[in-house]
Design a protein around this motif. Structure first.
Motif, PDB file in Angstrom:
ATOM      1  N   MET A   1       0.877  -0.991   0.067  1.00  0.00           N
ATOM      2  CA  MET A   1      -0.236  -0.543  -0.114  1.00  0.00           C
ATOM      3  C   MET A   1       0.973   1.347   0.169  1.00  0.00           C
ATOM      4  SD  MET A   1      -3.332   0.710   2.180  1.00  0.00           S
ATOM      5  CE  MET A   1      -3.061  -0.871   4.010  1.00  0.00           C
ATOM      6  N   LYS A   2       0.489   2.375  -1.170  1.00  0.00           N
ATOM      7  CA  LYS A   2       1.518   3.295  -0.938  1.00  0.00           C
ATOM      8  C   LYS A   2       0.380   4.561  -0.781  1.00  0.00           C
ATOM      9  CE  LYS A   2       5.498   5.560  -2.349  1.00  0.00           C
ATOM     10  NZ  LYS A   2       5.289   6.787  -1.332  1.00  0.00           N
ATOM     11  N   GLY A   3       0.753   5.931   0.259  1.00  0.00           N
ATOM     12  CA  GLY A   3       0.337   7.020   0.499  1.00  0.00           C
ATOM     13  C   GLY A   3       0.684   7.904  -0.891  1.00  0.00           C
ATOM     14  N   GLU A   4       0.401   8.839  -0.311  1.00  0.00           N
ATOM     15  CA  GLU A   4      -0.635   9.738  -1.439  1.00  0.00           C
ATOM     16  C   GLU A   4      -0.048  11.457  -0.835  1.00  0.00           C
ATOM     17  OE1 GLU A   4      -3.902  13.072  -1.969  1.00  0.00           O
ATOM     18  OE2 GLU A   4      -4.348  10.710  -1.607  1.00  0.00           O
ATOM     19  N   THR A   5       1.674  12.348  -1.905  1.00  0.00           N
ATOM     20  CA  THR A   5       1.796  13.460  -0.800  1.00  0.00           C
ATOM     21  C   THR A   5       0.477  14.412  -0.479  1.00  0.00           C
ATOM     22  OG1 THR A   5       3.796  12.914  -2.253  1.00  0.00           O
ATOM     23  CG2 THR A   5       3.776  15.007  -1.158  1.00  0.00           C
ATOM     24  N   VAL A   6       0.983  14.886   0.652  1.00  0.00           N
ATOM     25  CA  VAL A   6       0.406  16.224   1.003  1.00  0.00           C
ATOM     26  C   VAL A   6       1.494  17.181   1.768  1.00  0.00           C
ATOM     27  CG1 VAL A   6      -2.155  14.734   1.670  1.00  0.00           C
ATOM     28  CG2 VAL A   6      -0.076  15.301   3.439  1.00  0.00           C
ATOM     29  N   ILE A  63      -9.549  11.904   6.517  1.00  0.00           N
ATOM     30  CA  ILE A  63      -8.882  11.380   7.180  1.00  0.00           C
ATOM     31  C   ILE A  63      -7.495  10.930   7.005  1.00  0.00           C
ATOM     32  CG2 ILE A  63      -8.107   9.147   9.463  1.00  0.00           C
ATOM     33  CD1 ILE A  63     -11.648   8.955   9.353  1.00  0.00           C
ATOM     34  N   CYS A  64      -6.549  11.888   6.971  1.00  0.00           N
ATOM     35  CA  CYS A  64      -5.203  11.367   7.102  1.00  0.00           C
ATOM     36  C   CYS A  64      -4.250  10.540   8.329  1.00  0.00           C
ATOM     37  CB  CYS A  64      -4.446  12.821   6.342  1.00  0.00           C
ATOM     38  SG  CYS A  64      -5.288  13.612   5.915  1.00  0.00           S
ATOM     39  N   TYR A  65      -3.921   9.199   7.328  1.00  0.00           N
ATOM     40  CA  TYR A  65      -3.124   8.843   8.004  1.00  0.00           C
ATOM     41  C   TYR A  65      -1.540   9.081   7.909  1.00  0.00           C
ATOM     42  CZ  TYR A  65      -7.114   6.423   9.304  1.00  0.00           C
ATOM     43  OH  TYR A  65      -8.824   5.277   9.599  1.00  0.00           O
ATOM     44  N   PHE A  66      -0.860   9.267   8.271  1.00  0.00           N
ATOM     45  CA  PHE A  66       0.888   9.942   8.698  1.00  0.00           C
ATOM     46  C   PHE A  66       1.330   8.268   8.840  1.00  0.00           C
ATOM     47  CE2 PHE A  66       1.198  14.916   8.353  1.00  0.00           C
ATOM     48  CZ  PHE A  66      -0.455  15.167   8.032  1.00  0.00           C
ATOM     49  N   PRO A  67       2.780   8.941   8.083  1.00  0.00           N
ATOM     50  CA  PRO A  67       3.256   7.584   7.937  1.00  0.00           C
ATOM     51  C   PRO A  67       4.331   7.546   9.415  1.00  0.00           C
ATOM     52  CG  PRO A  67       4.684   8.906   5.998  1.00  0.00           C
ATOM     53  CD  PRO A  67       2.866   9.599   6.747  1.00  0.00           C
ATOM     54  N   ARG A  68       4.807   6.927  10.002  1.00  0.00           N
ATOM     55  CA  ARG A  68       5.397   7.770  10.988  1.00  0.00           C
ATOM     56  C   ARG A  68       7.382   7.806  10.943  1.00  0.00           C
ATOM     57  NH1 ARG A  68       4.297   3.455  15.040  1.00  0.00           N
ATOM     58  NH2 ARG A  68       2.853   1.942  14.667  1.00  0.00           N
ATOM     59  N   SER A  69       7.562   7.480   9.223  1.00  0.00           N
ATOM     60  CA  SER A  69       8.761   8.342   9.248  1.00  0.00           C
ATOM     61  C   SER A  69       8.852   9.717   8.826  1.00  0.00           C
ATOM     62  CB  SER A  69       8.860   7.564   7.428  1.00  0.00           C
ATOM     63  OG  SER A  69       7.886   8.470   6.498  1.00  0.00           O
ATOM     64  N   PRO A  95       0.947  10.726  17.734  1.00  0.00           N
ATOM     65  CA  PRO A  95       0.992   9.086  17.433  1.00  0.00           C
ATOM     66  C   PRO A  95       1.017   8.218  17.831  1.00  0.00           C
ATOM     67  CG  PRO A  95       2.789  10.695  17.562  1.00  0.00           C
ATOM     68  CD  PRO A  95       1.809  11.678  18.074  1.00  0.00           C
ATOM     69  N   LEU A  96      -0.240   7.249  17.944  1.00  0.00           N
ATOM     70  CA  LEU A  96       0.309   6.476  18.389  1.00  0.00           C
ATOM     71  C   LEU A  96       1.853   5.679  18.792  1.00  0.00           C
ATOM     72  CD1 LEU A  96      -2.213   3.580  16.367  1.00  0.00           C
ATOM     73  CD2 LEU A  96      -2.608   5.467  18.196  1.00  0.00           C
ATOM     74  N   TRP A 105       2.505   3.518   9.539  1.00  0.00           N
ATOM     75  CA  TRP A 105       1.661   4.706   9.838  1.00  0.00           C
ATOM     76  C   TRP A 105       1.225   4.623  11.223  1.00  0.00           C
ATOM     77  CZ3 TRP A 105       0.688   2.008   5.532  1.00  0.00           C
ATOM     78  CH2 TRP A 105       0.842   2.049   4.254  1.00  0.00           C
ATOM     79  N   ASN A 106       0.920   6.047  12.061  1.00  0.00           N
ATOM     80  CA  ASN A 106       1.198   5.486  13.275  1.00  0.00           C
ATOM     81  C   ASN A 106       0.245   6.728  13.939  1.00  0.00           C
ATOM     82  OD1 ASN A 106       2.808   7.667  13.357  1.00  0.00           O
ATOM     83  ND2 ASN A 106       3.676   6.781  15.340  1.00  0.00           N
ATOM     84  N   LEU A 107      -0.236   7.929  12.448  1.00  0.00           N
ATOM     85  CA  LEU A 107      -1.040   9.119  13.495  1.00  0.00           C
ATOM     86  C   LEU A 107      -2.281   9.264  12.405  1.00  0.00           C
ATOM     87  CD1 LEU A 107      -0.940  11.833  14.811  1.00  0.00           C
ATOM     88  CD2 LEU A 107       1.022  12.685  13.105  1.00  0.00           C
ATOM     89  N   GLU A 108      -3.304   9.149  13.369  1.00  0.00           N
ATOM     90  CA  GLU A 108      -4.374   9.736  12.543  1.00  0.00           C
ATOM     91  C   GLU A 108      -4.969  10.912  12.560  1.00  0.00           C
ATOM     92  OE1 GLU A 108      -9.035   7.880  12.931  1.00  0.00           O
ATOM     93  OE2 GLU A 108      -7.462   7.015  13.375  1.00  0.00           O
ATOM     94  N   VAL A 109      -5.444  11.648  11.050  1.00  0.00           N
ATOM     95  CA  VAL A 109      -5.498  13.197  11.349  1.00  0.00           C
ATOM     96  C   VAL A 109      -6.604  13.169  10.687  1.00  0.00           C
ATOM     97  CG1 VAL A 109      -4.643  15.598  10.796  1.00  0.00           C
ATOM     98  CG2 VAL A 109      -2.919  13.981  10.986  1.00  0.00           C
ATOM     99  N   ASP A 110      -7.743  13.377  11.604  1.00  0.00           N
ATOM    100  CA  ASP A 110      -9.097  14.526  11.095  1.00  0.00           C
ATOM    101  C   ASP A 110      -8.976  15.313  10.630  1.00  0.00           C
ATOM    102  OD1 ASP A 110      -9.959  11.235  11.932  1.00  0.00           O
ATOM    103  OD2 ASP A 110     -11.130  12.346  13.587  1.00  0.00           O
ATOM    104  N   VAL A 111      -9.506  15.679   9.575  1.00  0.00           N
ATOM    105  CA  VAL A 111      -9.355  17.300   8.697  1.00  0.00           C
ATOM    106  C   VAL A 111     -10.971  18.085   8.483  1.00  0.00           C
ATOM    107  CG1 VAL A 111      -7.505  17.505   8.518  1.00  0.00           C
ATOM    108  CG2 VAL A 111      -9.056  16.906   6.544  1.00  0.00           C
ATOM    109  N   THR A 112     -11.365  19.387   9.165  1.00  0.00           N
ATOM    110  CA  THR A 112     -12.421  19.147   7.409  1.00  0.00           C
ATOM    111  C   THR A 112     -12.264  20.539   7.019  1.00  0.00           C
ATOM    112  OG1 THR A 112     -14.822  20.432   9.207  1.00  0.00           O
ATOM    113  CG2 THR A 112     -12.967  20.878   9.447  1.00  0.00           C
ATOM    114  N   ASP A 113     -13.707  20.575   6.214  1.00  0.00           N
ATOM    115  CA  ASP A 113     -13.652  21.500   5.316  1.00  0.00           C
ATOM    116  C   ASP A 113     -14.653  22.322   5.945  1.00  0.00           C
ATOM    117  OD1 ASP A 113     -13.759  23.072   2.770  1.00  0.00           O
ATOM    118  OD2 ASP A 113     -14.932  21.319   1.619  1.00  0.00           O
TER     119      ASP A 113
END
Length: 116
Positions: A1-6, A63-69, A95-96, A105-113
Motif C-alpha cells: 500500500m502506498k499513500g500520496e503526498t500532502v 482522515i489522513c494517516y501519517f507515516p511513522r517516517s 501518534p500511537l 502509519w501511526n498518526l490519524e489526523v481528522d480534517v474538516t472542510d
C-alpha cells in the motif's frame, strides 16, 4: 500500500492583537509523502470522544494517516492541502505509541472542510 503526498501548512504568528489573540502572519509549508487519505466519517458523533478535542457536530471531511517516517510536530491550528484543496486539522492529534509497529502509519489526523 502506498499513500500520496500532502502539504501541511503550519501557522506562523506575528505577535498578538489588542485582545491578546495571535496574529497569523503566514504559513510554513512541509510536504509529507506516503499519507493515506480516506473519506471522512461525516458528522462526528462518537459518545466515547473527548468533547474538547473532537466536539459533536464537527464534520470530518477526510482522515489522513501519517507515516511513522514523518518526524512528528504538533498539528494544532494547521491545515492540510490534499489534491489542491485545504482542510483544517481538528484538535491536536498525537501518534500511537507503545512500541507497536504493525503498519507504516501511526498518526490519524481528522480534517474538516469549512466550505461545506
Amino acid at each position: 500500500m502506498k499513500g500520496e503526498t500532502v502539504t501541511v501548512l503550519f501557522p506562523v504568528f506575528n505577535g498578538v492583537d489588542a485582545l491578546n489573540n495571535p496574529i497569523e502572519a503566514a504559513s510554513k509549508e512541509e510536504q509529507v509523502e506516503n499519507v493515506l487519505v480516506s473519506p471522512g466519517s461525516g458528522v462526528f458523533a462518537n459518545a466515547n470522544a473527548d468533547s474538547e478535542l473532537q466536539p459533536y457536530g464537527i464534520e470530518v471531511s477526510r482522515i489522513c494517516y501519517f507515516p511513522r517516517s514523518w518526524t512528528y510536530k504538533s498539528l494544532r491550528g494547521a491545515k492540510i492541502r490534499i489534491r489542491g484543496r485545504e482542510y483544517s486539522v481538528l484538535g491536536d492529534p498525537e501518534p500511537l505509541d507503545g512500541g507497536m509497529s504493525p503498519t507504516a502509519w501511526n498518526l490519524e489526523v481528522d480534517v474538516t472542510d469549512k466550505e461545506g
